[in-house]
Structures are given as structure tokens and as C-alpha cells.
Design a protein around this motif. Sequence first.
Motif, PDB file in Angstrom:
ATOM      1  N   VAL A 146       0.838  -1.198   0.000  1.00  0.00           N
ATOM      2  CA  VAL A 146       0.000   0.000   0.000  1.00  0.00           C
ATOM      3  C   VAL A 146       0.873   1.248   0.000  1.00  0.00           C
ATOM      4  CG1 VAL A 146      -1.759   1.293   1.276  1.00  0.00           C
ATOM      5  CG2 VAL A 146      -1.847  -1.200   1.215  1.00  0.00           C
ATOM      6  N   VAL A 147       0.516   2.242  -0.826  1.00  0.00           N
ATOM      7  CA  VAL A 147       1.245   3.510  -0.828  1.00  0.00           C
ATOM      8  C   VAL A 147       0.367   4.679  -0.370  1.00  0.00           C
ATOM      9  CG1 VAL A 147       2.897   2.779  -2.564  1.00  0.00           C
ATOM     10  CG2 VAL A 147       0.790   3.891  -3.294  1.00  0.00           C
ATOM     11  N   ALA A 148      -0.949   4.522  -0.381  1.00  0.00           N
ATOM     12  CA  ALA A 148      -1.855   5.556   0.134  1.00  0.00           C
ATOM     13  C   ALA A 148      -3.164   4.892   0.505  1.00  0.00           C
ATOM     14  CB  ALA A 148      -2.095   6.654  -0.896  1.00  0.00           C
ATOM     15  N   SER A 149      -3.796   5.402   1.579  1.00  0.00           N
ATOM     16  CA  SER A 149      -5.027   4.781   2.054  1.00  0.00           C
ATOM     17  C   SER A 149      -5.939   5.820   2.673  1.00  0.00           C
ATOM     18  CB  SER A 149      -4.716   3.686   3.078  1.00  0.00           C
ATOM     19  OG  SER A 149      -5.894   3.071   3.544  1.00  0.00           O
ATOM     20  N   LEU A 150      -7.205   5.790   2.293  1.00  0.00           N
ATOM     21  CA  LEU A 150      -8.215   6.627   2.915  1.00  0.00           C
ATOM     22  C   LEU A 150      -8.882   5.863   4.061  1.00  0.00           C
ATOM     23  CD1 LEU A 150      -9.962   8.179  -0.217  1.00  0.00           C
ATOM     24  CD2 LEU A 150      -8.621   9.416   1.479  1.00  0.00           C
ATOM     25  N   ALA A 151      -9.462   6.598   4.997  1.00  0.00           N
ATOM     26  CA  ALA A 151     -10.200   5.959   6.073  1.00  0.00           C
ATOM     27  C   ALA A 151     -11.456   5.297   5.519  1.00  0.00           C
ATOM     28  CB  ALA A 151     -10.575   6.995   7.135  1.00  0.00           C
ATOM     29  N   PRO A 152     -11.896   4.192   6.110  1.00  0.00           N
ATOM     30  CA  PRO A 152     -13.139   3.556   5.648  1.00  0.00           C
ATOM     31  C   PRO A 152     -14.313   4.521   5.771  1.00  0.00           C
ATOM     32  CG  PRO A 152     -11.948   2.117   7.154  1.00  0.00           C
ATOM     33  CD  PRO A 152     -11.278   3.457   7.209  1.00  0.00           C
ATOM     34  N   PRO A 153     -15.286   4.425   4.883  1.00  0.00           N
ATOM     35  CA  PRO A 153     -16.433   5.337   4.957  1.00  0.00           C
ATOM     36  C   PRO A 153     -17.319   5.020   6.149  1.00  0.00           C
ATOM     37  CG  PRO A 153     -16.809   3.649   3.297  1.00  0.00           C
ATOM     38  CD  PRO A 153     -15.390   3.473   3.771  1.00  0.00           C
ATOM     39  N   PRO A 154     -17.975   6.035   6.702  1.00  0.00           N
ATOM     40  CA  PRO A 154     -18.951   5.774   7.761  1.00  0.00           C
ATOM     41  C   PRO A 154     -20.172   5.084   7.179  1.00  0.00           C
ATOM     42  CG  PRO A 154     -19.046   8.065   7.084  1.00  0.00           C
ATOM     43  CD  PRO A 154     -17.874   7.454   6.362  1.00  0.00           C
ATOM     44  N   PRO A 155     -20.992   4.439   7.986  1.00  0.00           N
ATOM     45  CA  PRO A 155     -22.198   3.785   7.464  1.00  0.00           C
ATOM     46  C   PRO A 155     -23.063   4.771   6.685  1.00  0.00           C
ATOM     47  CG  PRO A 155     -21.820   3.140   9.738  1.00  0.00           C
ATOM     48  CD  PRO A 155     -20.838   4.230   9.435  1.00  0.00           C
ATOM     49  N   GLY A 156     -23.315   4.438   5.433  1.00  0.00           N
ATOM     50  CA  GLY A 156     -24.128   5.296   4.583  1.00  0.00           C
ATOM     51  C   GLY A 156     -23.420   6.550   4.120  1.00  0.00           C
ATOM     52  N   GLY A 157     -22.110   6.690   4.428  1.00  0.00           N
ATOM     53  CA  GLY A 157     -21.374   7.899   4.082  1.00  0.00           C
ATOM     54  C   GLY A 157     -20.437   7.688   2.906  1.00  0.00           C
ATOM     55  N   PHE A 158     -19.629   8.721   2.613  1.00  0.00           N
ATOM     56  CA  PHE A 158     -18.714   8.704   1.477  1.00  0.00           C
ATOM     57  C   PHE A 158     -17.326   9.112   1.951  1.00  0.00           C
ATOM     58  CE2 PHE A 158     -16.705  10.946  -2.153  1.00  0.00           C
ATOM     59  CZ  PHE A 158     -16.656   9.894  -3.037  1.00  0.00           C
ATOM     60  N   ALA A 159     -16.349   8.255   1.755  1.00  0.00           N
ATOM     61  CA  ALA A 159     -14.983   8.546   2.203  1.00  0.00           C
ATOM     62  C   ALA A 159     -14.088   9.015   1.073  1.00  0.00           C
ATOM     63  CB  ALA A 159     -14.376   7.307   2.845  1.00  0.00           C
ATOM     64  N   GLY A 160     -14.565   8.934  -0.160  1.00  0.00           N
ATOM     65  CA  GLY A 160     -13.760   9.345  -1.292  1.00  0.00           C
ATOM     66  C   GLY A 160     -13.069   8.171  -1.969  1.00  0.00           C
ATOM     67  N   GLN A 161     -12.393   8.469  -3.091  1.00  0.00           N
ATOM     68  CA  GLN A 161     -11.703   7.450  -3.871  1.00  0.00           C
ATOM     69  C   GLN A 161     -10.409   8.015  -4.416  1.00  0.00           C
ATOM     70  OE1 GLN A 161     -14.698   6.678  -6.876  1.00  0.00           O
ATOM     71  NE2 GLN A 161     -15.410   4.849  -5.830  1.00  0.00           N
ATOM     72  N   TYR A 162      -9.448   7.129  -4.710  1.00  0.00           N
ATOM     73  CA  TYR A 162      -8.247   7.478  -5.440  1.00  0.00           C
ATOM     74  C   TYR A 162      -8.447   7.044  -6.894  1.00  0.00           C
ATOM     75  CZ  TYR A 162      -5.847   7.966  -0.929  1.00  0.00           C
ATOM     76  OH  TYR A 162      -5.451   8.355   0.322  1.00  0.00           O
ATOM     77  N   LEU A 163      -8.296   7.981  -7.822  1.00  0.00           N
ATOM     78  CA  LEU A 163      -8.558   7.694  -9.226  1.00  0.00           C
ATOM     79  C   LEU A 163      -7.409   8.193 -10.103  1.00  0.00           C
ATOM     80  CD1 LEU A 163     -12.317   8.785  -9.408  1.00  0.00           C
ATOM     81  CD2 LEU A 163     -11.436   6.441  -9.311  1.00  0.00           C
ATOM     82  N   ASP A 164      -7.305   7.594 -11.294  1.00  0.00           N
ATOM     83  CA  ASP A 164      -6.402   8.037 -12.363  1.00  0.00           C
ATOM     84  C   ASP A 164      -4.957   8.229 -11.914  1.00  0.00           C
ATOM     85  OD1 ASP A 164      -8.531   8.101 -14.185  1.00  0.00           O
ATOM     86  OD2 ASP A 164      -9.110  10.103 -13.524  1.00  0.00           O
TER      87      ASP A 164
END
Length: 289
Positions: free
Chosen positions: A164-182
Amino acid sequence: PVVPADAARRYEPDYAVDPATGAGVVVYQRSTGGIDTIWAQRLAADGARVGVEIQVDPGADGDTQSFPKVVVAPGGAFAVSWREGSIIRLQRFSATGGERGGGVPAGGVDIGAVLSSPIPPAYDLAMNAAGEFVMVWGRQTFGQASRLFARRFDAAGASSGEFVVASLAPPPPGGFAGQYLDPSVAIADSGAAVVVFHQTTGGGPRVRATRIGAPTDPLAPVTAIAEADFNSDLDPEIFMDAAGNAVVVWERQNVPTANRSSLWVREFAPNLTPPDGESLVAQNLDLAG
């Protein structure tokens, strides 16, 4: 034409050049009978075809292969990656187009699952003058954190596996934590590598970067690329010289006119320190057409 003129459809090309000679390799999807396979064609410095088309993937299982990428080392050896469903595969070739064994078996090696249904594909590949290369890709499982992974290969194709080189926190229930793209990756002759990407958040996409160390290194900080943290920056590309100095180019969608865009660029030292601010390259680009 750089490929034979026949009835097969060829599209989704990628091209890389041998920095020592100017010769290159173009890779592409080739569609025949409703099945897409991955092919490569070696080219001389003047664009003339060298040898015949090379089928990169084995094509034995009938699955559609897509989104090829190619990197070329000084002397002409090259590596091709592509997607088969949700799997990224990789195959190395000699300068004459023969498959190379070593750390990567003939027919490609599974690299890992990519981000769910990425369009365009969420992975990239880069090679340095020594023939060492690095691949990055995104992965997200429903309800879990979006992460960027990397895998390093030496010049013989041996690899110690993904990390792993980068990691976002898990999303909350029913929420949005974002994504790594492109993601877009580059590697210096020393082996130092940097990946840039756009990170989606509740406020919109933002361009980020991080250095890629060894598999056992702690995660490096994620750095904002833009001078100001705009919520409309996306689709970054990174270019790096042998010493590790880098240039990042990205798109900024104009707000509130979302169908118009501008291109920006910023230089970075090997430690991701920017010596100067960002610069406007082009503006008022009409994305609607």
C-alpha cells in the motif's frame, strides 16, 4: 500506417520510446470476432514497422483484454500491462519481441484487482533507464477504504509483491470517504518513484501525490499538488527526469461553467518540494465538444 491494414479493429493505443535510440513500441486492443486481445508492434525511430505484430496476451480463455500500457528501457526491452476483467496482467519482452521469463511468467502475471469499474482504468506503469519498473493501481472493496497499491520490479522482472502507498479511512455507514482515481507514476534512475492521482471527496476532486518507497517503508505523506486546494482539479500526469525532478500537469474544471477547462503545470524537486508556483498552460478549453 504503423499497423497492418486489415479488417481487424485496433484502438486504445499506448506508445513508448527507447530513450537511447528513438525507436518505440505501440500497444493496442485488437478486436476480431467480438473478442478483444492485446497486441504490440515495434517501430523504428522513423515510425517504420519492425517485424510483425506481437500478440501480448495468450487469448486462450476468450476473455476480453483491454486498456494496454507499455514502457520501454534503453536498448529496446519493453513491458506491457493490460486489464483482463478486474485483473491487471503484465508481460515482459526482449528488444527483439521475444517473451522474457524470470520473475514474470509467460502469459502475464496477475497484479491485483483494480478499483471497481474504473473508466479510464485506474492503473499506471513506469520504467527507468536501468530497466527497473513500478506499477500502481487503485483498489476499493465495498464499505472499505480506497487504497493505492504499488509493485516494484527489478530489471530481471523479480518482484517482492504488492504494498500500500496511500489509504483513505473507511467510509462511515451510509457515508462517502472518497476514492483514489487516475494514478500516474514516474520513476527516477535511483529507483525513487512518485505517484500522482486525483482524490474525490465530498467537496469534489483534488490532485494529490505521494512518494513510493520500499514495501517495508512507512507510508509517505500525501501532498497537495495545486497551489490552492481547488475542488475541481483532476486527471494529473507526472513526468520525471533521471535525477527525480518532476513536472505535473493536470486539468482544472472552471467553476461554475463545468463544461470548460484549463490546464495547469507545476515543477517539483525529488523530495516533492515545489520551487515555484503553478502555471497556467491553456484555458477556456471546451470539454463539451
